[in-house]
Design a protein around this motif. Structure first.
Motif, mmCIF file in Angstrom:
data_model
loop_
_atom_site.group_PDB
_atom_site.id
_atom_site.type_symbol
_atom_site.label_atom_id
_atom_site.label_comp_id
_atom_site.label_asym_id
_atom_site.label_seq_id
_atom_site.Cartn_x
_atom_site.Cartn_y
_atom_site.Cartn_z
ATOM 1 N N PRO A 59 0.831 -1.207 0.000
ATOM 2 C CA PRO A 59 0.000 0.000 0.000
ATOM 3 C C PRO A 59 0.866 1.258 0.000
ATOM 4 N N PHE A 60 0.413 2.261 -0.741
ATOM 5 C CA PHE A 60 1.162 3.516 -0.838
ATOM 6 C C PHE A 60 1.373 4.132 0.538
ATOM 7 N N ILE A 61 0.373 4.060 1.402
ATOM 8 C CA ILE A 61 0.506 4.668 2.718
ATOM 9 C C ILE A 61 1.620 3.989 3.515
ATOM 10 N N ASP A 62 1.784 2.684 3.370
ATOM 11 C CA ASP A 62 2.868 1.983 4.063
ATOM 12 C C ASP A 62 4.224 2.451 3.536
ATOM 13 N N TYR A 63 4.335 2.562 2.202
ATOM 14 C CA TYR A 63 5.580 3.041 1.615
ATOM 15 C C TYR A 63 5.870 4.460 2.092
ATOM 16 N N TYR A 64 4.853 5.317 2.073
ATOM 17 C CA TYR A 64 5.035 6.720 2.431
ATOM 18 C C TYR A 64 5.446 6.870 3.904
ATOM 19 N N ARG A 65 4.778 6.157 4.795
ATOM 20 C CA ARG A 65 5.135 6.243 6.222
ATOM 21 C C ARG A 65 6.556 5.709 6.465
ATOM 22 N N HIS A 66 6.913 4.629 5.780
ATOM 23 C CA HIS A 66 8.270 4.088 5.907
ATOM 24 C C HIS A 66 9.290 5.103 5.378
ATOM 25 N N ALA A 88 0.458 12.341 5.616
ATOM 26 C CA ALA A 88 0.285 10.883 5.576
ATOM 27 C C ALA A 88 -1.147 10.500 5.946
ATOM 28 N N ASP A 89 -1.730 11.207 6.891
ATOM 29 C CA ASP A 89 -3.131 10.939 7.252
ATOM 30 C C ASP A 89 -4.064 11.225 6.083
ATOM 31 N N TRP A 90 -3.799 12.308 5.345
ATOM 32 C CA TRP A 90 -4.614 12.622 4.164
ATOM 33 C C TRP A 90 -4.451 11.559 3.087
ATOM 34 N N VAL A 91 -3.211 11.100 2.891
ATOM 35 C CA VAL A 91 -2.939 10.042 1.905
ATOM 36 C C VAL A 91 -3.713 8.785 2.278
ATOM 37 N N GLU A 92 -3.708 8.457 3.555
ATOM 38 C CA GLU A 92 -4.407 7.245 4.014
ATOM 39 C C GLU A 92 -5.918 7.371 3.823
ATOM 40 N N LYS A 93 -6.469 8.561 4.085
ATOM 41 C CA LYS A 93 -7.917 8.759 3.915
ATOM 42 C C LYS A 93 -8.347 8.600 2.467
ATOM 43 N N ALA A 134 8.732 11.568 -2.146
ATOM 44 C CA ALA A 134 8.646 10.135 -1.842
ATOM 45 C C ALA A 134 8.466 9.319 -3.114
ATOM 46 N N VAL A 135 7.624 9.798 -4.025
ATOM 47 C CA VAL A 135 7.357 9.073 -5.271
ATOM 48 C C VAL A 135 8.614 9.038 -6.142
ATOM 49 N N GLN A 136 9.358 10.124 -6.192
ATOM 50 C CA GLN A 136 10.590 10.132 -6.980
ATOM 51 C C GLN A 136 11.627 9.169 -6.400
ATOM 52 N N ASP A 137 11.659 9.024 -5.087
ATOM 53 C CA ASP A 137 12.540 8.023 -4.486
ATOM 54 C C ASP A 137 12.068 6.611 -4.846
ATOM 55 N N ALA A 138 10.766 6.399 -4.901
ATOM 56 C CA ALA A 138 10.237 5.086 -5.292
ATOM 57 C C ALA A 138 10.631 4.766 -6.735
ATOM 58 N N ALA A 140 13.326 5.988 -8.271
ATOM 59 C CA ALA A 140 14.776 5.780 -8.239
ATOM 60 C C ALA A 140 15.137 4.394 -7.699
ATOM 61 N N ASP A 141 14.320 3.874 -6.793
ATOM 62 C CA ASP A 141 14.570 2.561 -6.193
ATOM 63 C C ASP A 141 13.910 1.414 -6.956
ATOM 64 N N ASN A 142 13.355 1.699 -8.133
ATOM 65 C CA ASN A 142 12.689 0.699 -8.988
ATOM 66 C C ASN A 142 11.484 0.051 -8.326
ATOM 67 N N VAL A 143 10.853 0.763 -7.421
ATOM 68 C CA VAL A 143 9.613 0.259 -6.826
ATOM 69 C C VAL A 143 8.475 0.472 -7.818
ATOM 70 N N ILE A 144 8.463 1.636 -8.462
ATOM 71 C CA ILE A 144 7.502 1.950 -9.529
ATOM 72 C C ILE A 144 8.283 2.531 -10.703
ATOM 73 N N TYR A 145 7.640 2.598 -11.866
ATOM 74 C CA TYR A 145 8.314 3.071 -13.069
ATOM 75 C C TYR A 145 7.933 4.480 -13.461
ATOM 76 N N LYS A 146 6.749 4.898 -13.100
ATOM 77 C CA LYS A 146 6.285 6.214 -13.511
ATOM 78 C C LYS A 146 5.982 7.067 -12.297
ATOM 79 N N ASP A 147 6.357 8.327 -12.409
ATOM 80 C CA ASP A 147 6.090 9.304 -11.362
ATOM 81 C C ASP A 147 4.663 9.818 -11.557
#
Length: 180
Positions: A59-66, A88-93, A134-138, A140-147
């Motif tokens: 889940p995105f919220i887990d990635y974001y909080r981490h 993060a609370d807004w992202v989770e909602k 956070a998304v740009q780090d994801a 860079a880390d090959n977690v996702i391909y598109k920003d």
């Protein structure tokens, strides 16, 4: 990596891979063989480029909080950290348990539009800027391909301060010319 036909008539595609010395398997069922082959080939290609298939499903919220815990806890003020946690609370909602790999630009734009209905433009800009990091780090880390934050349109309510600025600009003389 294999595709097999199940007794239900559906097709199961399976991709196996090693991560940190541990074996993992990702499977998904499809109604048509062509869909199963496409999914299998996409996942093979992702693995070939060093993708982290396991993290893309979290889940995105887990990635974001981490991400906040790792990169934004030390070295930032308490107020800045509190802002990250509030966002993060807004992202989770909004995104609930949506995996980071399934969020599209449209999804994110809807999130920004909804947030902007009750917040000013400057705070919406801060929200987008912090999530974009956070998304740009994801990416860079090959977690996702598109920003999915790329070229998002910032929306927000006009605050009283912004309205005063606009009214002052309207009172300026319209006949001003630029020097040559």
């Amino acid at each position: 990596m294999a595709i097999r036909k199940l007794s239900s008539g559906k097709y199961e595609a399976r991709v196996s891979y090693k991560e940190n010395g541990q074996k993992h398997r990702k499977t998904k069922n499809f109604a048509r063989l062509a869909e199963a082959r496409l999914w299998e080939s996409e996942n093979k290609a992702k693995l070939g480029t060093g993708a982290n298939l396991k993290q893309a499903d979290q889940p995105f919220i887990d990635y974001y909080r981490h991400w906040i815990e790792i990169y934004k806890t030390d070295g930032v003020s308490a107020h800045t950290h509190d802002t990250y946690m509030l966002i993060a609370d807004w992202v989770e909602k909004f995104f609930h348990d949506t995996s980071i790999g399934k969020i599209t630009r449209d999804d994110f734009q809807q999130f920004v539009n909804g947030f902007g209905k009750s917040h000013g433009i400057s705070y919406t800009q801060k929200l987008v800027r912090q999530i974009r990091a956070a998304v740009q780090d994801a990416v860079a880390d090959n977690v996702i391909y598109k920003d999915f934050t790329f070229r998002v349109k910032i929306t927000g309510k006009k605050t009283a301060r912004n309205r005063r600025k606009v009214s002052r600009l309207r009172r300026l003389p319209q006949t001003a010319t630029l020097p040559n």
